[in-house]
Design a protein around this motif. Structure first.
Motif, PDB file in Angstrom:
ATOM      1  N   ARG A  69      23.284 -38.789  76.332  1.00 27.87           N
ATOM      2  CA  ARG A  69      23.948 -39.980  76.855  1.00 27.87           C
ATOM      3  C   ARG A  69      23.825 -41.102  75.840  1.00 27.87           C
ATOM      4  NH1 ARG A  69      19.302 -40.688  81.357  1.00 27.87           N
ATOM      5  NH2 ARG A  69      19.668 -38.486  81.387  1.00 27.87           N
ATOM      6  N   PHE A  70      24.804 -41.987  75.868  1.00 26.87           N
ATOM      7  CA  PHE A  70      24.751 -43.158  74.999  1.00 26.87           C
ATOM      8  C   PHE A  70      25.695 -44.224  75.527  1.00 26.87           C
ATOM      9  CE2 PHE A  70      27.854 -40.262  73.111  1.00 26.87           C
ATOM     10  CZ  PHE A  70      28.945 -41.085  72.823  1.00 26.87           C
ATOM     11  N   CYS A  71      25.496 -45.445  75.063  1.00 26.87           N
ATOM     12  CA  CYS A  71      26.338 -46.568  75.456  1.00 26.87           C
ATOM     13  C   CYS A  71      26.831 -47.265  74.184  1.00 26.87           C
ATOM     14  CB  CYS A  71      25.556 -47.544  76.337  1.00 26.87           C
ATOM     15  SG  CYS A  71      26.557 -48.904  76.985  1.00 26.87           S
ATOM     16  N   VAL A  72      28.131 -47.469  74.097  1.00 28.45           N
ATOM     17  CA  VAL A  72      28.749 -48.180  72.981  1.00 28.45           C
ATOM     18  C   VAL A  72      28.924 -49.632  73.406  1.00 28.45           C
ATOM     19  CG1 VAL A  72      30.812 -48.402  71.536  1.00 28.45           C
ATOM     20  CG2 VAL A  72      29.952 -46.122  72.170  1.00 28.45           C
ATOM     21  N   ASN A  73      28.305 -50.544  72.667  1.00 29.85           N
ATOM     22  CA  ASN A  73      28.389 -51.983  72.937  1.00 29.85           C
ATOM     23  C   ASN A  73      29.168 -52.657  71.826  1.00 29.85           C
ATOM     24  OD1 ASN A  73      26.328 -52.392  75.280  1.00 29.85           O
ATOM     25  ND2 ASN A  73      25.316 -51.024  73.836  1.00 29.85           N
ATOM     26  N   VAL A  74      30.368 -53.127  72.127  1.00 26.46           N
ATOM     27  CA  VAL A  74      31.198 -53.817  71.150  1.00 26.46           C
ATOM     28  C   VAL A  74      30.710 -55.259  71.087  1.00 26.46           C
ATOM     29  CG1 VAL A  74      33.544 -54.475  70.496  1.00 26.46           C
ATOM     30  CG2 VAL A  74      33.144 -52.299  71.703  1.00 26.46           C
ATOM     31  N   LEU A  75      30.261 -55.665  69.902  1.00 22.40           N
ATOM     32  CA  LEU A  75      29.604 -56.965  69.742  1.00 22.40           C
ATOM     33  C   LEU A  75      30.590 -58.105  69.526  1.00 22.40           C
ATOM     34  CD1 LEU A  75      26.595 -55.960  67.450  1.00 22.40           C
ATOM     35  CD2 LEU A  75      26.760 -55.936  69.964  1.00 22.40           C
ATOM     36  N   SER A  76      30.152 -59.295  69.937  1.00 19.09           N
ATOM     37  CA  SER A  76      30.911 -60.512  69.646  1.00 19.09           C
ATOM     38  C   SER A  76      30.370 -61.118  68.352  1.00 19.09           C
ATOM     39  CB  SER A  76      30.792 -61.518  70.790  1.00 19.09           C
ATOM     40  OG  SER A  76      29.536 -62.171  70.745  1.00 19.09           O
ATOM     41  N   HIS A  77      31.102 -62.090  67.812  1.00 17.13           N
ATOM     42  CA  HIS A  77      30.636 -62.704  66.560  1.00 17.13           C
ATOM     43  C   HIS A  77      29.308 -63.424  66.742  1.00 17.13           C
ATOM     44  CE1 HIS A  77      31.844 -66.919  67.409  1.00 17.13           C
ATOM     45  NE2 HIS A  77      32.794 -66.344  68.122  1.00 17.13           N
ATOM     46  N   ASP A  78      28.895 -63.679  67.980  1.00 20.85           N
ATOM     47  CA  ASP A  78      27.589 -64.285  68.251  1.00 20.85           C
ATOM     48  C   ASP A  78      26.441 -63.284  68.085  1.00 20.85           C
ATOM     49  OD1 ASP A  78      28.855 -66.689  68.974  1.00 20.85           O
ATOM     50  OD2 ASP A  78      29.064 -66.030  71.059  1.00 20.85           O
ATOM     51  N   HIS A  79      26.761 -62.008  67.929  1.00 19.05           N
ATOM     52  CA  HIS A  79      25.749 -60.954  67.847  1.00 19.05           C
ATOM     53  C   HIS A  79      25.432 -60.501  66.425  1.00 19.05           C
ATOM     54  CE1 HIS A  79      27.210 -59.976  72.103  1.00 19.05           C
ATOM     55  NE2 HIS A  79      25.956 -60.394  72.234  1.00 19.05           N
ATOM     56  N   ARG A  80      25.735 -61.291  65.451  1.00 17.13           N
ATOM     57  CA  ARG A  80      25.508 -60.891  64.056  1.00 17.13           C
ATOM     58  C   ARG A  80      24.048 -60.506  63.799  1.00 17.13           C
ATOM     59  NH1 ARG A  80      28.136 -63.778  58.918  1.00 17.13           N
ATOM     60  NH2 ARG A  80      27.154 -62.494  57.341  1.00 17.13           N
ATOM     61  N   ASP A  81      23.108 -61.305  64.300  1.00 14.46           N
ATOM     62  CA  ASP A  81      21.685 -60.993  64.097  1.00 14.46           C
ATOM     63  C   ASP A  81      21.299 -59.701  64.806  1.00 14.46           C
ATOM     64  OD1 ASP A  81      21.325 -63.248  62.523  1.00 14.46           O
ATOM     65  OD2 ASP A  81      20.492 -64.461  64.155  1.00 14.46           O
ATOM     66  N   LEU A  82      21.839 -59.492  66.004  1.00 15.33           N
ATOM     67  CA  LEU A  82      21.555 -58.265  66.745  1.00 15.33           C
ATOM     68  C   LEU A  82      22.056 -57.046  65.967  1.00 15.33           C
ATOM     69  CD1 LEU A  82      20.471 -57.033  69.399  1.00 15.33           C
ATOM     70  CD2 LEU A  82      22.828 -57.216  70.286  1.00 15.33           C
ATOM     71  N   ALA A  83      23.245 -57.158  65.390  1.00 17.66           N
ATOM     72  CA  ALA A  83      23.781 -56.061  64.572  1.00 17.66           C
ATOM     73  C   ALA A  83      22.825 -55.745  63.430  1.00 17.66           C
ATOM     74  CB  ALA A  83      25.162 -56.431  64.031  1.00 17.66           C
ATOM     75  N   GLY A  84      22.268 -56.760  62.813  1.00 15.24           N
ATOM     76  CA  GLY A  84      21.309 -56.564  61.727  1.00 15.24           C
ATOM     77  C   GLY A  84      20.044 -55.865  62.191  1.00 15.24           C
ATOM     78  N   HIS A  85      19.525 -56.268  63.352  1.00 14.88           N
ATOM     79  CA  HIS A  85      18.325 -55.613  63.900  1.00 14.88           C
ATOM     80  C   HIS A  85      18.560 -54.115  64.072  1.00 14.88           C
ATOM     81  CE1 HIS A  85      15.842 -59.086  64.666  1.00 14.88           C
ATOM     82  NE2 HIS A  85      16.748 -59.661  65.442  1.00 14.88           N
ATOM     83  N   PHE A  86      19.695 -53.760  64.684  1.00 21.11           N
ATOM     84  CA  PHE A  86      19.966 -52.358  64.980  1.00 21.11           C
ATOM     85  C   PHE A  86      20.476 -51.588  63.765  1.00 21.11           C
ATOM     86  CE2 PHE A  86      19.266 -53.677  69.265  1.00 21.11           C
ATOM     87  CZ  PHE A  86      18.849 -52.538  69.921  1.00 21.11           C
ATOM     88  N   ALA A  87      20.834 -52.313  62.698  1.00 19.89           N
ATOM     89  CA  ALA A  87      21.240 -51.647  61.456  1.00 19.89           C
ATOM     90  C   ALA A  87      20.030 -51.258  60.617  1.00 19.89           C
ATOM     91  CB  ALA A  87      22.171 -52.552  60.647  1.00 19.89           C
TER      92      ALA A  87
END
Length: 170
Positions: A69-87
């Motif tokens: 199972r998995f969940c795809v979360n499409v990020l908003s431009h406010d989530h730039r730092d979150l994208a970095g954490h998970f990258a």
């Protein structure tokens, strides 16, 4: 036989393709995980299905396949730092998850509370092709919001393009 297109040429070409930035999460018997991906797209709407590509060298591959199972979360431009954490900027999974608020989905995976859209999936199939696993998910739940601008990745940089809000009747 020499390849017609080199790895570098292909990577450079793909860098010129604009894509939404997604955080892909899983939670289940094998544990909780997550990574940032731009390689995500719809497959079919009958049944609702999408695919995500995940590097086979990721230490989390087994986790996603075992949880099924998995969940795809499409990020908003406010989530730039979150994208970095998970990258990979943050290796500790607990710290990655502490970086935002979550909602548990039907499958048990977690959705970013204020994602543009979250697509909860059951793993229908996993295929290994070259350097990546292709995770094919049957969508079992959707959360979405009606505002916000997607975080996009283009030319090896995060970008955002403001959109006309309210343009879709959903």
């Amino acid at each position: 036989m020499e390849p017609l297109v080199s790895k570098t040429e292909f990577r450079n070409a793909m860098a010129r393709v604009c894509a939404p930035v997604n955080v892909i999460t899983t939670n289940g018997p094998a544990g909780r995980g997550g990574f940032t991906a731009t390689a995500m797209c719809s497959v079919t709407d009958e049944p609702p299905t999408l695919l995500v590509c995940m590097n086979r060298n990721s230490t989390q591959c087994g986790l996603f396949i075992d949880n099924r199972r998995f969940c795809v979360n499409v990020l908003s431009h406010d989530h730039r730092d979150l994208a970095g954490h998970f990258a990979g900027a943050t290796q500790d999974m607990a710290a990655r998850y502490a970086a935002t608020d979550w909602v548990e989905m039907q499958s048990g995976s977690f959705a970013v509370k204020d994602a543009i859209v979250s697509l909860d999936c059951e793993l229908a199939e996993a295929r290994l092709l070259g350097t990546h696993h292709i995770l094919i998910g049957r969508v079992v739940g959707i959360r979405s919001r009606s505002d916000g601008n997607a975080l996009l990745y283009f030319d090896r940089n995060y970008v955002h393009v403001p959109t006309q809000l309210g343009s879709f009747g959903g």
